[in-house]
Design an enzyme around this catalytic site. Sequence first.
Site, PDB file in Angstrom:
ATOM      1  N   ARG A  46      24.386  46.276 -31.335  1.00 40.59           N
ATOM      2  CA  ARG A  46      24.405  47.196 -30.190  1.00 40.59           C
ATOM      3  C   ARG A  46      25.684  48.032 -30.138  1.00 40.59           C
ATOM      4  O   ARG A  46      25.710  49.076 -29.518  1.00 40.59           O
ATOM      5  CB  ARG A  46      24.212  46.441 -28.886  1.00 40.59           C
ATOM      6  CG  ARG A  46      25.376  45.566 -28.488  1.00 40.59           C
ATOM      7  CD  ARG A  46      25.195  45.013 -27.109  1.00 40.59           C
ATOM      8  NE  ARG A  46      24.160  44.005 -27.049  1.00 40.59           N
ATOM      9  CZ  ARG A  46      24.139  43.026 -26.136  1.00 40.59           C
ATOM     10  NH1 ARG A  46      25.067  42.997 -25.197  1.00 40.59           N
ATOM     11  NH2 ARG A  46      23.194  42.118 -26.137  1.00 40.59           N
ATOM     12  N   ARG A  92      27.127  41.833 -33.600  1.00 42.98           N
ATOM     13  CA  ARG A  92      26.000  41.148 -32.958  1.00 42.98           C
ATOM     14  C   ARG A  92      24.735  41.348 -33.778  1.00 42.98           C
ATOM     15  O   ARG A  92      24.592  42.339 -34.492  1.00 42.98           O
ATOM     16  CB  ARG A  92      25.785  41.702 -31.540  1.00 42.98           C
ATOM     17  CG  ARG A  92      26.966  41.510 -30.612  1.00 42.98           C
ATOM     18  CD  ARG A  92      26.611  41.979 -29.206  1.00 42.98           C
ATOM     19  NE  ARG A  92      25.697  41.065 -28.584  1.00 42.98           N
ATOM     20  CZ  ARG A  92      26.060  40.120 -27.696  1.00 42.98           C
ATOM     21  NH1 ARG A  92      27.313  40.013 -27.309  1.00 42.98           N
ATOM     22  NH2 ARG A  92      25.168  39.317 -27.187  1.00 42.98           N
ATOM     23  N   HIS A 118      38.585  36.381 -22.968  1.00 41.56           N
ATOM     24  CA  HIS A 118      37.399  36.779 -22.205  1.00 41.56           C
ATOM     25  C   HIS A 118      37.766  37.062 -20.752  1.00 41.56           C
ATOM     26  O   HIS A 118      38.294  36.209 -20.062  1.00 41.56           O
ATOM     27  CB  HIS A 118      36.274  35.741 -22.245  1.00 41.56           C
ATOM     28  CG  HIS A 118      34.928  36.388 -22.117  1.00 41.56           C
ATOM     29  ND1 HIS A 118      34.439  36.808 -20.914  1.00 41.56           N
ATOM     30  CD2 HIS A 118      34.014  36.748 -23.042  1.00 41.56           C
ATOM     31  CE1 HIS A 118      33.263  37.391 -21.102  1.00 41.56           C
ATOM     32  NE2 HIS A 118      32.991  37.369 -22.390  1.00 41.56           N
ATOM     33  N   HIS A 163      33.964  48.071 -27.619  1.00 37.96           N
ATOM     34  CA  HIS A 163      33.458  49.070 -26.685  1.00 37.96           C
ATOM     35  C   HIS A 163      33.809  50.505 -27.065  1.00 37.96           C
ATOM     36  O   HIS A 163      33.288  51.444 -26.471  1.00 37.96           O
ATOM     37  CB  HIS A 163      33.871  48.721 -25.255  1.00 37.96           C
ATOM     38  CG  HIS A 163      33.156  47.479 -24.805  1.00 37.96           C
ATOM     39  ND1 HIS A 163      31.812  47.297 -25.026  1.00 37.96           N
ATOM     40  CD2 HIS A 163      33.588  46.346 -24.219  1.00 37.96           C
ATOM     41  CE1 HIS A 163      31.450  46.116 -24.567  1.00 37.96           C
ATOM     42  NE2 HIS A 163      32.510  45.515 -24.076  1.00 37.96           N
ATOM     43  N   THR A 210      29.379  37.937 -24.290  1.00 41.01           N
ATOM     44  CA  THR A 210      29.241  36.532 -24.640  1.00 41.01           C
ATOM     45  C   THR A 210      29.313  35.668 -23.380  1.00 41.01           C
ATOM     46  O   THR A 210      30.262  35.755 -22.616  1.00 41.01           O
ATOM     47  CB  THR A 210      30.372  36.112 -25.605  1.00 41.01           C
ATOM     48  OG1 THR A 210      30.479  37.104 -26.617  1.00 41.01           O
ATOM     49  CG2 THR A 210      30.088  34.763 -26.224  1.00 41.01           C
ATOM     50  N   GLU A 249      39.319  29.034 -29.402  1.00 42.66           N
ATOM     51  CA  GLU A 249      39.625  30.070 -28.416  1.00 42.66           C
ATOM     52  C   GLU A 249      39.086  29.576 -27.082  1.00 42.66           C
ATOM     53  O   GLU A 249      37.866  29.439 -26.905  1.00 42.66           O
ATOM     54  CB  GLU A 249      38.990  31.408 -28.788  1.00 42.66           C
ATOM     55  CG  GLU A 249      39.281  32.490 -27.745  1.00 42.66           C
ATOM     56  CD  GLU A 249      38.768  33.862 -28.125  1.00 42.66           C
ATOM     57  OE1 GLU A 249      38.619  34.159 -29.333  1.00 42.66           O
ATOM     58  OE2 GLU A 249      38.501  34.645 -27.190  1.00 42.66           O
ATOM     59  N   HIS A 263      32.974  42.107 -32.714  1.00 42.78           N
ATOM     60  CA  HIS A 263      31.844  41.178 -32.663  1.00 42.78           C
ATOM     61  C   HIS A 263      30.649  41.887 -33.284  1.00 42.78           C
ATOM     62  O   HIS A 263      30.149  42.861 -32.737  1.00 42.78           O
ATOM     63  CB  HIS A 263      31.559  40.799 -31.200  1.00 42.78           C
ATOM     64  CG  HIS A 263      30.465  39.803 -31.034  1.00 42.78           C
ATOM     65  ND1 HIS A 263      30.123  39.292 -29.798  1.00 42.78           N
ATOM     66  CD2 HIS A 263      29.622  39.202 -31.921  1.00 42.78           C
ATOM     67  CE1 HIS A 263      29.130  38.420 -29.940  1.00 42.78           C
ATOM     68  NE2 HIS A 263      28.802  38.367 -31.219  1.00 42.78           N
ATOM     69  N   GLU A 276      34.162  38.202 -34.824  1.00 38.44           N
ATOM     70  CA  GLU A 276      33.392  37.306 -33.949  1.00 38.44           C
ATOM     71  C   GLU A 276      31.944  37.354 -34.376  1.00 38.44           C
ATOM     72  O   GLU A 276      31.404  38.442 -34.610  1.00 38.44           O
ATOM     73  CB  GLU A 276      33.432  37.833 -32.510  1.00 38.44           C
ATOM     74  CG  GLU A 276      34.602  37.430 -31.722  1.00 38.44           C
ATOM     75  CD  GLU A 276      34.481  38.008 -30.306  1.00 38.44           C
ATOM     76  OE1 GLU A 276      33.375  38.327 -29.853  1.00 38.44           O
ATOM     77  OE2 GLU A 276      35.523  38.170 -29.692  1.00 38.44           O
ATOM     78  N   ASN A 279      40.121  43.712 -29.001  1.00 36.00           N
ATOM     79  CA  ASN A 279      38.698  43.762 -29.324  1.00 36.00           C
ATOM     80  C   ASN A 279      38.211  45.191 -29.073  1.00 36.00           C
ATOM     81  O   ASN A 279      38.254  45.685 -27.938  1.00 36.00           O
ATOM     82  CB  ASN A 279      37.933  42.763 -28.441  1.00 36.00           C
ATOM     83  CG  ASN A 279      36.445  42.792 -28.702  1.00 36.00           C
ATOM     84  OD1 ASN A 279      35.855  43.855 -28.853  1.00 36.00           O
ATOM     85  ND2 ASN A 279      35.833  41.631 -28.743  1.00 36.00           N
TER      86      ASN A 279
END
Length: 240
Positions: free
Chosen positions: A49, A45, A191, A10, A101, A151, A43, A70, A7
């Site tokens: 962000r 969003r 996660h 970031h 999340t 998941e 993801h 996601e 993922n």
Amino acid sequence: MALLNVNIDHVATIRQARRADEPDPVWAAVQCELAGANGITVHLRKDRRHICDRDVRVLKETVACKFNLEMGMDAEMVKIAEQIRPDQVTLVPENRAELTTEGGLDCVGQLKRLDEVVTRMHKKGIRVSTFIIADEKQILASAETGCDAVELHTGQYANATTDAQIERRLNELRDGRDIALAAGLVVHAGHGLTYRNIKPVARIENLGEFNIGHSIIARAVLVGMRQAVEEMNKLIAHPF
Ligand code: PXP
């Protein structure tokens, strides 16, 4: 052995800290893939962000391994997924104020909406996974609506501090896996997984893929720091 989806949200978080054009998550995706990642996860969003619409479009064109998007189940995101056509969507709950999340998707409470979203994704050839806590009702609701995978949320395992708590959370994941497999679902996990806590989860058999983000990006910043400083110092030392 479970496959690894990285993922890369970031990487975009660092870019957005300056509203600059680097680091580009698309470049990061290439690096992950060259290093052996089996999939790239982002993801998108609602508040954009970190990952933005352009990232999703360019990643769809450039990622050669699995591209997992996601997203929440709202109308805007469903439309975007239909247009982009990632290999897989992972449906997550989304809360504006959350740092990441929190909790799993309530598939039982949103059964009708989930059913609609699964139908629309399948029409476009997109596989559907739901991000849920390892709870029998949630797993069965995912199966009932035709999801391909679940998941299992490993956040509570990641936050466990005593051996007893850790074992309890691992057992929940194993039980969830058994229920999901019996219902014909593929089982993913993710996660809060880190270099310190991955091994016991990696020993759980028949998990299809892991989605891991923060810990890998955090490690990448540190293992790359020496080279980055050396490169800048070289430029300063040899300016002509
Ligand atoms: N799986 C899902 C569904 C997520 O929402 C996240 C966080 O974006 C992850 C996995 C990755 O979590 P982490 O960044 O803690 O590795």
